[in-house]
Structures are given as structure tokens and as C-alpha cells.
Write a protein that holds these residues in place. Structure first.
Motif, mmCIF file in Angstrom:
data_model
loop_
_atom_site.group_PDB
_atom_site.id
_atom_site.type_symbol
_atom_site.label_atom_id
_atom_site.label_comp_id
_atom_site.label_asym_id
_atom_site.label_seq_id
_atom_site.Cartn_x
_atom_site.Cartn_y
_atom_site.Cartn_z
ATOM 1 N N UNK A 1 0.826 -1.210 0.000
ATOM 2 C CA UNK A 1 0.000 0.000 0.000
ATOM 3 C C UNK A 1 0.859 1.257 0.000
ATOM 4 N N UNK A 2 1.931 1.257 0.769
ATOM 5 C CA UNK A 2 2.832 2.412 0.789
ATOM 6 C C UNK A 2 3.489 2.620 -0.579
ATOM 7 N N UNK A 3 3.850 1.514 -1.233
ATOM 8 C CA UNK A 3 4.458 1.601 -2.563
ATOM 9 C C UNK A 3 3.462 2.147 -3.590
ATOM 10 N N UNK A 4 2.215 1.692 -3.518
ATOM 11 C CA UNK A 4 1.168 2.176 -4.432
ATOM 12 C C UNK A 4 1.018 3.691 -4.284
ATOM 13 N N UNK A 5 0.959 4.145 -3.039
ATOM 14 C CA UNK A 5 0.829 5.587 -2.780
ATOM 15 C C UNK A 5 2.029 6.370 -3.338
ATOM 16 N N UNK A 6 3.220 5.849 -3.087
ATOM 17 C CA UNK A 6 4.442 6.547 -3.523
ATOM 18 C C UNK A 6 4.506 6.674 -5.044
ATOM 19 N N UNK A 7 3.914 5.699 -5.756
ATOM 20 C CA UNK A 7 3.952 5.712 -7.221
ATOM 21 C C UNK A 7 2.731 6.391 -7.832
ATOM 22 N N UNK A 8 1.883 6.975 -6.991
ATOM 23 C CA UNK A 8 0.737 7.731 -7.494
ATOM 24 C C UNK A 8 -0.509 6.919 -7.761
ATOM 25 N N UNK A 9 -0.523 5.646 -7.352
ATOM 26 C CA UNK A 9 -1.711 4.821 -7.528
ATOM 27 C C UNK A 9 -2.787 5.138 -6.496
ATOM 28 N N UNK A 10 -4.002 4.743 -6.805
ATOM 29 C CA UNK A 10 -5.119 4.957 -5.884
ATOM 30 C C UNK A 10 -5.355 3.714 -5.036
ATOM 31 N N UNK A 11 -5.724 3.928 -3.772
ATOM 32 C CA UNK A 11 -6.104 2.834 -2.879
ATOM 33 C C UNK A 11 -7.630 2.814 -2.814
#
Length: 342
Positions: free
Chosen positions: A239-249
Motif C-alpha cells: 500500500x505504501x508503494x502504491x501511494x508513492x507511485x501515485x496509484x489509488x487505494x
């Protein structure tokens, strides 16, 4: 904030009593939380509204067949016991009907003695603390004797127990299903992965308090029930990686939302490996720290769940969406249709 702000008229015939033949045959309403625009689709098309690099967060809890029917050993009088929460060992907090018949010291018999229980205490809300005696494995006995504790607004019998479980359920402990996940099939999950969309799992064991109405006129005075949650190190890292790469949770269900917001709220918007109990109450004015979107079903009037979705999309937008859902005859509640807020 007055509870009447979250009321609406729902025709009883729109309350889904049984699941559809195919899980993914349900309808999907897409609500744009910024513009308020509403689009109608089918759940099979969910993947069209989620982008590569985004992450869907699923609650992998599994519902216990927690409703037991038995008799008082002394008199043979019939009793119904609903398991709520394991305290320790074989001791459980329960709801008993009729509770007046079950006093401390009363022994209950289930399945002709396959399972026995002794009332060892009482709870504030009239529940009973029961210590169980049996030979073998408790969950196997429960699977043999117990029934699914369907929500009170569902009057029909459920032919197939697995239709009140998600296809990815694995952590036994819920008294109710995380119903937004009931629409997913193995095929949809595979298609999601193939598109480059991440899938993460958390666990929140849903309590029956999820069906409890908000009784306070001023909703800020409402006290939420506490539920156990767990996030693994692997999920937190993803989840932290998704956020860092601009993805949506995108949370699947209000239970996933409550878990993600509890953890992100305690750690400055970051996710960490953690387990504990949450009684977070999300209503309009709340500042979301963990999620960007939500897959959810259509909820009860004046419930904490409609307040949560109103916090994400705006109360007026949600009530307008519900008005349109009623006009278009969407199916409501646990076995009903779905909404994507994005």
C-alpha cells in the motif's frame, strides 16, 4: 449533525432477499466524488474504472456459522444462541433468545450433546457469557451444527452457505459478511491482476454491531462497536508503494475502509503491520487518510454506513445517488447491487 439528514424512503421490495445466481451479475453505480456525476454499469465492468497501478483492498474475513439452536438440559426448553466474540479459550460472548431462561449456571445442549455450554456470566446488553464443552475441533462442530447469522432484514433461507462468504474468505471470525466483496469472482480477480491492478488483503472481523442503528439524534454522540483488525507487513509495504507511485487505494467495503483509516490515521497516512481493535466512526467532515475510492453496497437509512459513504462522496451526492438507485430499482443491502465511489 442531526440523524434525520441521513434518512430516505426505501420501498421494501428493493431489499434483496436472496443472492443473484451469478455473483458478478449485479449492477454497479459509479459515483464521481468530485463532480457528483453518476454512471450506471454492471459489476463485471468494474475493471474499466480502475487503472493499472491502483490497488483494491479486500477484507479476507470468513463468517462463522454462529447461530446455534439447542435446548436447556434441565427442562428441554428451546434456546437460540448467537456467538459474538471469543473471550478466551472456549468462553464466548453471546446473544441468547429467550435470555430470561438462561441464568448463570444453566447448561445448554446442542446436537444431542455434541456441544454443550454453561452460562458463566451476563453482559450489559442482556447477552450471556457461555463456556463450551466438546470433544474435537470447535470450528468443525460449529460448521456441522451452526447456521449463518443473516442480517435481520433478510427473511429468506439461504440455500448455499458459501453465498454469504466472499470467494477469497479465509480468516474465520466474523458474525456478518463484508458484503461488498460478495460480487467478486475468481475470474474478475484474475482479470484485475492481469491488468496490472494490485490486490491487497486485510482482515476485519465484522460484528453484529454493523447492523445496529444510530440511536442518537446528534450523530456525534454515537458510540461505534469495536471490531478486531489485522494488517500484515506485506500488505502495508504494498500500500505504501502504491501511494508513492501515485496509484489509488480503493477499499472494497466499509470494513476495509475502517481498517485502512484506523491504521493510516495513527501513522500519518502511512501503513504499518498492525493488529488491534477499532471503533472508528466516519461521518461527514472526516478527512480521509487511507483511501481514495470505495466499492460498497447500498446501505440502511440512518446507519453509520451511509454516513461513512456520505463522508467520502458528500451527503447530497449520496442521497441523490440513492434516489436514482431507487428510481432505477437497484437491489439494496447485503445481497444487493454495488456502488463505486471514485
Amino acid at each position: 449533525m442531526n440523524i434525520e439528514l441521513f434518512d430516505f424512503e426505501l420501498p421494501e421490495e428493493l431489499i434483496a432477499q436472496t443472492p443473484l445466481k451469478e455473483r458478478d451479475a449485479s449492477r454497479l453505480m459509479i459515483v464521481d466524488k468530485k463532480s457528483g456525476d453518476i454512471t450506471h454499469s454492471r459489476f463485471k465492468s468494474l475493471i474499466e474504472y480502475v487503472s493499472p497501478g491502483d490497488c483494491l483492498v479486500l477484507n479476507d474475513t470468513r463468517v462463522m456459522p454462529a447461530r446455534l439452536y439447542g435446548v436447556k438440559e434441565e427442562t428441554g426448553a428451546k434456546v437460540e444462541v448467537l456467538l459474538l466474540k471469543e473471550k478466551e479459550g472456549n468462553v464466548w460472548e453471546t446473544l441468547v433468545k429467550p435470555s430470561k431462561r438462561v441464568k448463570v449456571g444453566t447448561t445448554l445442549n446442542f446436537g444431542n450433546g455434541l456441544l454443550k455450554g454453561t452460562c458463566v456470566g451476563t453482559l450489559e446488553h442482556g447477552g450471556r457469557i457461555i463456556e463450551f464443552q466438546y470433544e474435537g475441533i470447535f470450528l468443525e462442530i460449529l460448521d456441522q451444527l451452526g447456521e449463518m447469522p443473516l442480517p435481520p432484514y433478510i427473511k429468506e433461507q439461504l440455500d448455499n452457505k458459501e453465498r454469504y462468504q466472499t470467494v477469497y474468505s479465509r480468516e474465520i471470525g466474523s458474525a456478518a459478511a463484508p458484503t461488498a466483496g460478495l460480487h467478486f469472482t475468481d475470474e474478475i480477480l484474475e482479470n484485475i491482476k492481469n491488468k496490472g491492478i494490485h490486490i491487497a488483503f486485510i482482515t476485519l472481523h465484522v460484528g453484529l454491531g454493523t447492523f445496529r442503528p444510530v440511536s442518537s439524534t446528534n450523530i456525534t454522540e454515537h458510540k461505534m462497536h469495536a471490531e478486531f483488525y489485522q494488517m500484515t507487513e506485506g500488505t502495508a509495504r504494498l500500500l505504501n508503494e502504491v501511494r508513492e507511485k501515485g496509484g489509488r487505494i480503493i477499499a472494497v467495503g466499509t470494513t476495509s475502509t475502517r481498517t485502512l483509516e484506523t491504521i493510516a490515521g495513527k501513522h500519518g497516512g502511512k501503513f504499518v503491520e498492525e493488529s488491534g481493535w477499532t471503533d472508528i466512526f466516519i461521518y461527514p467532515g472526516y478527512n480521509f487518510k487511507g483511501i481514495d475510492g470505495l466499492v460498497t453496497n447500498f446501505h440502511l437509512p440512518k446507519s453509520s454506513l451511509i454516513m461513512l459513504v456520505s463522508a467520502l462522496a458528500g451527503r447530497e451526492t449520496i442521497l441523490r445517488a440513492y434516489e436514482e438507485a431507487i428510481k432505477e430499482k437497484y437491489r439494496f443491502f447485503s445481497f444487493g447491487d454495488a456502488m463505486l465511489i471514485i
